[in-house]
Design a protein around this motif. Sequence first.
Motif, PDB file in Angstrom:
ATOM      1  N   ALA A  63       0.835  -1.209   0.000  1.00 26.55           N
ATOM      2  CA  ALA A  63       0.000   0.000   0.000  1.00 26.55           C
ATOM      3  C   ALA A  63       0.868   1.257   0.000  1.00 26.55           C
ATOM      4  N   VAL A  64       1.908   1.263   0.826  1.00 23.89           N
ATOM      5  CA  VAL A  64       2.814   2.420   0.878  1.00 23.89           C
ATOM      6  C   VAL A  64       3.572   2.573  -0.445  1.00 23.89           C
ATOM      7  N   ALA A  65       4.010   1.452  -1.006  1.00 22.72           N
ATOM      8  CA  ALA A  65       4.807   1.504  -2.243  1.00 22.72           C
ATOM      9  C   ALA A  65       4.001   2.094  -3.397  1.00 22.72           C
ATOM     10  N   VAL A  66       2.779   1.612  -3.598  1.00 17.61           N
ATOM     11  CA  VAL A  66       1.993   2.104  -4.740  1.00 17.61           C
ATOM     12  C   VAL A  66       1.527   3.540  -4.495  1.00 17.61           C
ATOM     13  N   ALA A  67       1.295   3.907  -3.224  1.00 20.61           N
ATOM     14  CA  ALA A  67       0.893   5.288  -2.929  1.00 20.61           C
ATOM     15  C   ALA A  67       2.023   6.273  -3.202  1.00 20.61           C
ATOM     16  N   SER A  68       3.266   5.796  -3.215  1.00 23.21           N
ATOM     17  CA  SER A  68       4.396   6.698  -3.461  1.00 23.21           C
ATOM     18  C   SER A  68       4.444   7.168  -4.912  1.00 23.21           C
ATOM     19  N   VAL A  69       3.815   6.426  -5.834  1.00 29.45           N
ATOM     20  CA  VAL A  69       3.883   6.788  -7.255  1.00 29.45           C
ATOM     21  C   VAL A  69       3.149   8.105  -7.536  1.00 29.45           C
ATOM     22  N   PRO A  70       1.877   8.256  -7.119  1.00 29.11           N
ATOM     23  CA  PRO A  70       1.240   9.560  -7.345  1.00 29.11           C
ATOM     24  C   PRO A  70       1.929  10.692  -6.583  1.00 29.11           C
ATOM     25  N   TRP A 129       3.260  14.089  -8.377  1.00 24.76           N
ATOM     26  CA  TRP A 129       2.903  15.448  -7.951  1.00 24.76           C
ATOM     27  C   TRP A 129       4.146  16.297  -7.670  1.00 24.76           C
ATOM     28  N   MET A 130       5.188  15.673  -7.113  1.00 30.91           N
ATOM     29  CA  MET A 130       6.396  16.410  -6.745  1.00 30.91           C
ATOM     30  C   MET A 130       7.366  16.564  -7.916  1.00 30.91           C
ATOM     31  N   GLY A 131       7.033  15.959  -9.050  1.00 33.52           N
ATOM     32  CA  GLY A 131       7.915  16.043 -10.211  1.00 33.52           C
ATOM     33  C   GLY A 131       9.106  15.111 -10.137  1.00 33.52           C
ATOM     34  N   TRP A 132       9.054  14.092  -9.295  1.00 34.13           N
ATOM     35  CA  TRP A 132      10.179  13.166  -9.119  1.00 34.13           C
ATOM     36  C   TRP A 132      10.026  11.886  -9.927  1.00 34.13           C
ATOM     37  N   LEU A 133       8.853  11.651 -10.491  1.00 32.74           N
ATOM     38  CA  LEU A 133       8.569  10.343 -11.077  1.00 32.74           C
ATOM     39  C   LEU A 133       9.467  10.076 -12.282  1.00 32.74           C
ATOM     40  N   SER A 134      10.050   8.893 -12.292  1.00 29.36           N
ATOM     41  CA  SER A 134      10.930   8.469 -13.383  1.00 29.36           C
ATOM     42  C   SER A 134      10.892   6.949 -13.449  1.00 29.36           C
ATOM     43  N   MET A 135      11.515   6.380 -14.454  1.00 29.92           N
ATOM     44  CA  MET A 135      11.589   4.924 -14.538  1.00 29.92           C
ATOM     45  C   MET A 135      12.364   4.360 -13.355  1.00 29.92           C
ATOM     46  N   TRP A 178      12.310   5.483 -10.330  1.00 26.85           N
ATOM     47  CA  TRP A 178      11.365   5.406  -9.213  1.00 26.85           C
ATOM     48  C   TRP A 178      10.486   4.162  -9.353  1.00 26.85           C
ATOM     49  N   LEU A 179       9.997   3.903 -10.580  1.00 29.17           N
ATOM     50  CA  LEU A 179       9.158   2.719 -10.799  1.00 29.17           C
ATOM     51  C   LEU A 179       9.950   1.433 -10.587  1.00 29.17           C
ATOM     52  N   TYR A 180      11.232   1.440 -10.942  1.00 27.79           N
ATOM     53  CA  TYR A 180      12.065   0.258 -10.693  1.00 27.79           C
ATOM     54  C   TYR A 180      12.127  -0.039  -9.185  1.00 27.79           C
ATOM     55  N   VAL A 181      12.302   1.002  -8.388  1.00 32.46           N
ATOM     56  CA  VAL A 181      12.383   0.818  -6.929  1.00 32.46           C
ATOM     57  C   VAL A 181      11.046   0.305  -6.386  1.00 32.46           C
ATOM     58  N   VAL A 182       9.944   0.879  -6.864  1.00 32.10           N
ATOM     59  CA  VAL A 182       8.620   0.406  -6.441  1.00 32.10           C
ATOM     60  C   VAL A 182       8.437  -1.056  -6.834  1.00 32.10           C
ATOM     61  N   GLY A 183       8.823  -1.405  -8.063  1.00 34.00           N
ATOM     62  CA  GLY A 183       8.709  -2.790  -8.510  1.00 34.00           C
ATOM     63  C   GLY A 183       9.549  -3.722  -7.657  1.00 34.00           C
ATOM     64  N   LEU A 184      10.758  -3.290  -7.298  1.00 33.61           N
ATOM     65  CA  LEU A 184      11.631  -4.105  -6.450  1.00 33.61           C
ATOM     66  C   LEU A 184      11.002  -4.330  -5.080  1.00 33.61           C
ATOM     67  N   LEU A 185      10.419  -3.283  -4.491  1.00 34.46           N
ATOM     68  CA  LEU A 185       9.789  -3.400  -3.181  1.00 34.46           C
ATOM     69  C   LEU A 185       8.574  -4.332  -3.243  1.00 34.46           C
ATOM     70  N   PRO A 214      -1.077   7.293 -12.442  1.00 35.58           N
ATOM     71  CA  PRO A 214      -0.457   7.360 -11.110  1.00 35.58           C
ATOM     72  C   PRO A 214      -1.476   7.559  -9.980  1.00 35.58           C
ATOM     73  N   VAL A 215      -2.445   8.462 -10.184  1.00 37.22           N
ATOM     74  CA  VAL A 215      -3.419   8.749  -9.124  1.00 37.22           C
ATOM     75  C   VAL A 215      -4.309   7.542  -8.859  1.00 37.22           C
ATOM     76  N   ALA A 216      -4.599   6.760  -9.903  1.00 42.01           N
ATOM     77  CA  ALA A 216      -5.443   5.575  -9.729  1.00 42.01           C
ATOM     78  C   ALA A 216      -4.839   4.596  -8.729  1.00 42.01           C
ATOM     79  N   LEU A 217      -3.508   4.626  -8.568  1.00 40.53           N
ATOM     80  CA  LEU A 217      -2.856   3.712  -7.632  1.00 40.53           C
ATOM     81  C   LEU A 217      -3.248   3.986  -6.183  1.00 40.53           C
TER      82      LEU A 217
END
Length: 459
Positions: free
Chosen positions: A111-118, A122-128, A130-137, A194-197
């Motif tokens: 829940a925390v991992a997927v919530a970090s994507v939106p 919003w903060m302008g940090w999203l990149s591949m 970031w998604l790699y780290v979320v996928g790893l977690l 992202p927000v749908a997550l």
Amino acid sequence: MERSSQGVRSRSMRALAALRERLALRPDDLLRDATYRRLWTSILISSFGGQITMLALPLTAAVLLHATPTQMGLLTAMEILPFALLSLPSGVWLDRVRKLPVYVVGELTIAVAVASVPLAAWMGWLSMTWLYVVGLLIGCVYTVAGSAAQIVLTQVVSRDRLVEAHAKNALASSGAEVAGPGVAGLLIKIAGAPVALLADALLLLFSAVILRGVRVHERFDGLAKPHFWRDLKAGLRFVASQRLLLVLAGLLGLWQMSHHAAMVVQILFATRRLGLSEQAVGLSYVGLGVGTVLASMLGHRISARLGPGPSLTVGIAICSAGWLLLAVAPLSALGVAAFATMLMLFGFGAVLVFINFLALRQAVTPQPLLGRMTSTMRWMTVLPAGPGALLGGWLGEHVSLRASLAFAGLTALTAAVIAWRLALIRELRVLPSPDDAEASIGAEAAVRPPLASQPQAAG
């Protein structure tokens, strides 16, 4: 006129009563058990959220970040990497701790991992990256908590009803898969992928709350001193001693390689070759839900009629047919229909594969070794998925997206042919017993200390 109205009402009431009788649970149905029903409800809710992540995460990469096929392969591989690194040690650990709390913490972590994507978007940090780290977690959680979840089921359901339980669990997942993709597609269209997550994060929180109310009783035999390598070797030795487990691991490894080779390109094929929008992709995924619902309703009966071995073989072959169909589909309305059909065939075949595979490996394993067996088997079967994802991405980028789908279909077809030619699988008509396995491997000696040391350990 009044008599006619009364007659209509009477017929309606009889029809409603007949429908209630048809839908009523049998006296021995597993869902009448309050503990299993709570576990089943949690699976239903988290599966609904999982449908959102299954679409929103790759769509975020493909549409928002314009990922290449190779990057899509890397994203999938990041979710698989923890299986290679953590499966075996986590199995030793799981045999020494209570599994339900691990399962609950896993739901909260995702829940925390997927919530970090939106938040990152919003903060302008999203990149591949970031998604790699979320996928790893997410992969780490699936590796550890996923194994714990499978063991929790064996603590709630008796071994002779494991196929039925896995079929009902698949029905919970497939029920979410029918409505989930459409809702996910609508959420993505309205709010963006992202927000749908965030919806998945909320559903996972709800699932964790429900799981906390599940009551299981775990019995631990006192262990004098934990010994990692001794206990790890006991699990590996058990799996290596069981020809059935080794054959199942090989077959499922080929299937996983096929599945992940297709998975990294199928959304790219839908959006870039067939021209589908995010919402249209979500609606197409309803086909996946239809396939899993049908297999969940019929899977137990198919397994009882054909046997778990032949049923598993049929499931692999059906998945193969779906991938090969999409590999040759035209870029037209027929191609869109082929995409939805592929998803339906995959859903049906995958359920047949897993309800029988999971039941077989759990039925043959003594209770003290369930954690290590589960983690060892997951490690062996998921390990080929990483190369499959990378190869699928490479073929999609350097040859064609169709080449990845054809590779997946032909590899799965090879696995189905091998399974059918093996008498051990073809003639496997009933679930095996763990009794002989326990005696042959000396499981009790391998996982328990001498009796004299047990009181000291308890203290």
